[in-house]
Design a protein around this motif. Structure first.
Motif, PDB file in Angstrom:
ATOM      1  N   SER A  36       0.833  -1.212   0.000  1.00  0.00           N
ATOM      2  CA  SER A  36       0.000   0.000   0.000  1.00  0.00           C
ATOM      3  C   SER A  36       0.865   1.259   0.000  1.00  0.00           C
ATOM      4  CB  SER A  36      -0.991  -0.001   1.163  1.00  0.00           C
ATOM      5  OG  SER A  36      -0.348   0.047   2.405  1.00  0.00           O
ATOM      6  N   ALA A  37       1.998   1.234   0.705  1.00  0.00           N
ATOM      7  CA  ALA A  37       2.892   2.401   0.722  1.00  0.00           C
ATOM      8  C   ALA A  37       3.501   2.647  -0.658  1.00  0.00           C
ATOM      9  CB  ALA A  37       3.991   2.205   1.761  1.00  0.00           C
ATOM     10  N   GLU A  38       3.929   1.592  -1.331  1.00  0.00           N
ATOM     11  CA  GLU A  38       4.493   1.735  -2.677  1.00  0.00           C
ATOM     12  C   GLU A  38       3.457   2.304  -3.636  1.00  0.00           C
ATOM     13  OE1 GLU A  38       5.804  -2.228  -3.596  1.00  0.00           O
ATOM     14  OE2 GLU A  38       7.632  -2.027  -2.401  1.00  0.00           O
ATOM     15  N   ARG A  39       2.247   1.809  -3.543  1.00  0.00           N
ATOM     16  CA  ARG A  39       1.187   2.261  -4.439  1.00  0.00           C
ATOM     17  C   ARG A  39       0.726   3.671  -4.090  1.00  0.00           C
ATOM     18  NH1 ARG A  39      -1.733  -1.703  -7.545  1.00  0.00           N
ATOM     19  NH2 ARG A  39      -0.176  -3.252  -8.087  1.00  0.00           N
ATOM     20  N   GLU A  40       0.747   4.030  -2.815  1.00  0.00           N
ATOM     21  CA  GLU A  40       0.428   5.398  -2.421  1.00  0.00           C
ATOM     22  C   GLU A  40       1.433   6.365  -3.035  1.00  0.00           C
ATOM     23  OE1 GLU A  40      -0.130   8.170   1.571  1.00  0.00           O
ATOM     24  OE2 GLU A  40       0.778   6.197   1.767  1.00  0.00           O
ATOM     25  N   LEU A  41       2.709   6.015  -2.965  1.00  0.00           N
ATOM     26  CA  LEU A  41       3.741   6.877  -3.563  1.00  0.00           C
ATOM     27  C   LEU A  41       3.528   7.044  -5.065  1.00  0.00           C
ATOM     28  CD1 LEU A  41       6.951   5.746  -1.644  1.00  0.00           C
ATOM     29  CD2 LEU A  41       5.751   7.931  -1.464  1.00  0.00           C
ATOM     30  N   LEU A  42       3.132   5.970  -5.726  1.00  0.00           N
ATOM     31  CA  LEU A  42       2.855   6.037  -7.158  1.00  0.00           C
ATOM     32  C   LEU A  42       1.687   6.985  -7.444  1.00  0.00           C
ATOM     33  CD1 LEU A  42       3.385   4.912 -10.037  1.00  0.00           C
ATOM     34  CD2 LEU A  42       1.701   3.154  -9.509  1.00  0.00           C
ATOM     35  N   LEU A  43       0.611   6.871  -6.676  1.00  0.00           N
ATOM     36  CA  LEU A  43      -0.543   7.757  -6.840  1.00  0.00           C
ATOM     37  C   LEU A  43      -0.152   9.222  -6.632  1.00  0.00           C
ATOM     38  CD1 LEU A  43      -3.165   5.611  -4.914  1.00  0.00           C
ATOM     39  CD2 LEU A  43      -3.341   6.272  -7.331  1.00  0.00           C
ATOM     40  N   LEU A  44       0.657   9.463  -5.595  1.00  0.00           N
ATOM     41  CA  LEU A  44       1.079  10.836  -5.308  1.00  0.00           C
ATOM     42  C   LEU A  44       2.019  11.366  -6.389  1.00  0.00           C
ATOM     43  CD1 LEU A  44       1.566  10.512  -1.462  1.00  0.00           C
ATOM     44  CD2 LEU A  44      -0.244  11.784  -2.639  1.00  0.00           C
ATOM     45  N   LYS A  45       2.920  10.506  -6.843  1.00  0.00           N
ATOM     46  CA  LYS A  45       3.856  10.911  -7.895  1.00  0.00           C
ATOM     47  C   LYS A  45       3.107  11.263  -9.178  1.00  0.00           C
ATOM     48  CE  LYS A  45       7.842   9.282 -10.498  1.00  0.00           C
ATOM     49  NZ  LYS A  45       8.717   8.153 -10.790  1.00  0.00           N
ATOM     50  N   GLU A  46       2.070  10.485  -9.492  1.00  0.00           N
ATOM     51  CA  GLU A  46       1.284  10.736 -10.701  1.00  0.00           C
ATOM     52  C   GLU A  46       0.247  11.836 -10.500  1.00  0.00           C
ATOM     53  OE1 GLU A  46      -0.326   7.107 -12.256  1.00  0.00           O
ATOM     54  OE2 GLU A  46       1.658   6.210 -12.490  1.00  0.00           O
ATOM     55  N   LYS A  47       0.121  12.330  -9.268  1.00  0.00           N
ATOM     56  CA  LYS A  47      -0.834  13.392  -8.930  1.00  0.00           C
ATOM     57  C   LYS A  47      -2.231  13.071  -9.477  1.00  0.00           C
ATOM     58  CE  LYS A  47       2.629  16.976  -8.520  1.00  0.00           C
ATOM     59  NZ  LYS A  47       3.106  18.268  -8.968  1.00  0.00           N
ATOM     60  N   VAL A  48      -2.710  11.884  -9.127  1.00  0.00           N
ATOM     61  CA  VAL A  48      -4.032  11.442  -9.558  1.00  0.00           C
ATOM     62  C   VAL A  48      -5.077  12.443  -9.072  1.00  0.00           C
ATOM     63  CG1 VAL A  48      -5.762   9.612  -9.263  1.00  0.00           C
ATOM     64  CG2 VAL A  48      -3.359   9.010  -9.639  1.00  0.00           C
ATOM     65  N   LYS A  49      -5.951  12.853  -9.955  1.00  0.00           N
ATOM     66  CA  LYS A  49      -6.982  13.842  -9.625  1.00  0.00           C
ATOM     67  C   LYS A  49      -8.115  13.180  -8.844  1.00  0.00           C
ATOM     68  CE  LYS A  49      -5.253  17.340 -11.911  1.00  0.00           C
ATOM     69  NZ  LYS A  49      -4.556  18.329 -11.150  1.00  0.00           N
ATOM     70  N   VAL A  50      -8.557  13.850  -7.804  1.00  0.00           N
ATOM     71  CA  VAL A  50      -9.721  13.419  -7.041  1.00  0.00           C
ATOM     72  C   VAL A  50     -10.657  14.610  -6.906  1.00  0.00           C
ATOM     73  CG1 VAL A  50      -8.489  11.620  -5.760  1.00  0.00           C
ATOM     74  CG2 VAL A  50      -8.640  13.911  -4.795  1.00  0.00           C
ATOM     75  N   GLY A  51     -11.938  14.339  -6.955  1.00  0.00           N
ATOM     76  CA  GLY A  51     -12.884  15.440  -6.841  1.00  0.00           C
ATOM     77  C   GLY A  51     -14.172  15.054  -6.142  1.00  0.00           C
ATOM     78  N   GLN A  52     -14.423  13.732  -6.063  1.00  0.00           N
ATOM     79  CA  GLN A  52     -15.613  13.233  -5.398  1.00  0.00           C
ATOM     80  C   GLN A  52     -15.229  12.020  -4.562  1.00  0.00           C
ATOM     81  OE1 GLN A  52     -18.586  12.350  -8.313  1.00  0.00           O
ATOM     82  NE2 GLN A  52     -19.014  14.490  -8.723  1.00  0.00           N
ATOM     83  N   ILE A  53     -16.089  11.682  -3.617  1.00  0.00           N
ATOM     84  CA  ILE A  53     -15.791  10.569  -2.732  1.00  0.00           C
ATOM     85  C   ILE A  53     -15.705   9.246  -3.501  1.00  0.00           C
ATOM     86  CG2 ILE A  53     -18.179  10.093  -2.039  1.00  0.00           C
ATOM     87  CD1 ILE A  53     -14.978   9.947   0.155  1.00  0.00           C
ATOM     88  N   GLU A  54     -16.365   9.142  -4.638  1.00  0.00           N
ATOM     89  CA  GLU A  54     -16.274   7.922  -5.438  1.00  0.00           C
ATOM     90  C   GLU A  54     -14.833   7.625  -5.843  1.00  0.00           C
ATOM     91  OE1 GLU A  54     -18.529  10.374  -5.988  1.00  0.00           O
ATOM     92  OE2 GLU A  54     -20.398   9.342  -5.517  1.00  0.00           O
TER      93      GLU A  54
END
Length: 185
Positions: A36-54
């Protein structure tokens, strides 16, 4: 029955059923933390957009799908941890609506306060949509949300005080535990 859906996610020894067949809880916890930590870093590095709870479903799936079949899917019934009872499953649409409204009422750009993030943490924690991994998914969701506001959130190094504040639904305490920083250009 609510307990039935919980028991089918566990091996007889209480370890969460997983794709790798790991039956040792400590071994699974270590691997879950690492993945989960490795994948969290990937999400943060890619700056995945979030806008809704979905978007929390997407984050949860990315972080936990190597281990769990149910990653990215809402829990099937009601759930409690200790004395904390989380939002009833049959009313998830109301929780989603409430959280999305809270998000939409925040400024789209510019800095947010620790209280803004604390309020979202409180709402998402009570929602508690997944069997496991709610805290990590929520922190990642909010970090991504903060990036869109050119901020980063420093969470406490230990979870104990945050867990107490979340269980008490004390937004002021949660806000005091968060350190919100502007990102340097």
């Amino acid at each position: 029955m609510a307990e039935d859906w919980i028991s089918v996610t566990l091996y007889p020894n209480g370890t969460m059923k997983n794709k790798l067949g790991i039956r040792d809880a400590a071994e699974l916890a270590d691997l879950e933390f690492q993945i989960s930590a490795e994948r969290e870093l990937l999400l943060l590095k890619e700056k995945v957009k979030v806008g809704q709870i979905e978007d929390l479903k997407k984050i949860h799936k990315i972080m936990f799908s190597p281990l769990y079949e149910w990653a990215g899917h809402y829990r099937k019934g009601d759930f409690r941890k200790g004395n904390t009872v989380f939002f009833p499953r049959e009313r998830f649409d109301y929780a989603e609506e409430d959280i999305n409204e809270a998000i939409s009422n925040l400024p789209k750009k510019g800095p947010l306060t620790a209280e803004n993030y604390a309020s979202l943490i409180d709402k998402i924690n009570f929602f508690h949509p997944f069997r496991e991994g709610n805290g990590r998914s929520t922190r990642t969701f909010l970090q991504l949300f903060a990036l869109e506001h050119e901020q980063a959130i420093d969470y406490p190094l230990t979870n104990e005080a945050m867990i107490v504040a979340e269980n008490e639904a004390d937004i002021a305490k949660i806000a005091l535990l968060l350190k919100v920083k502007a990102l340097a250009e």
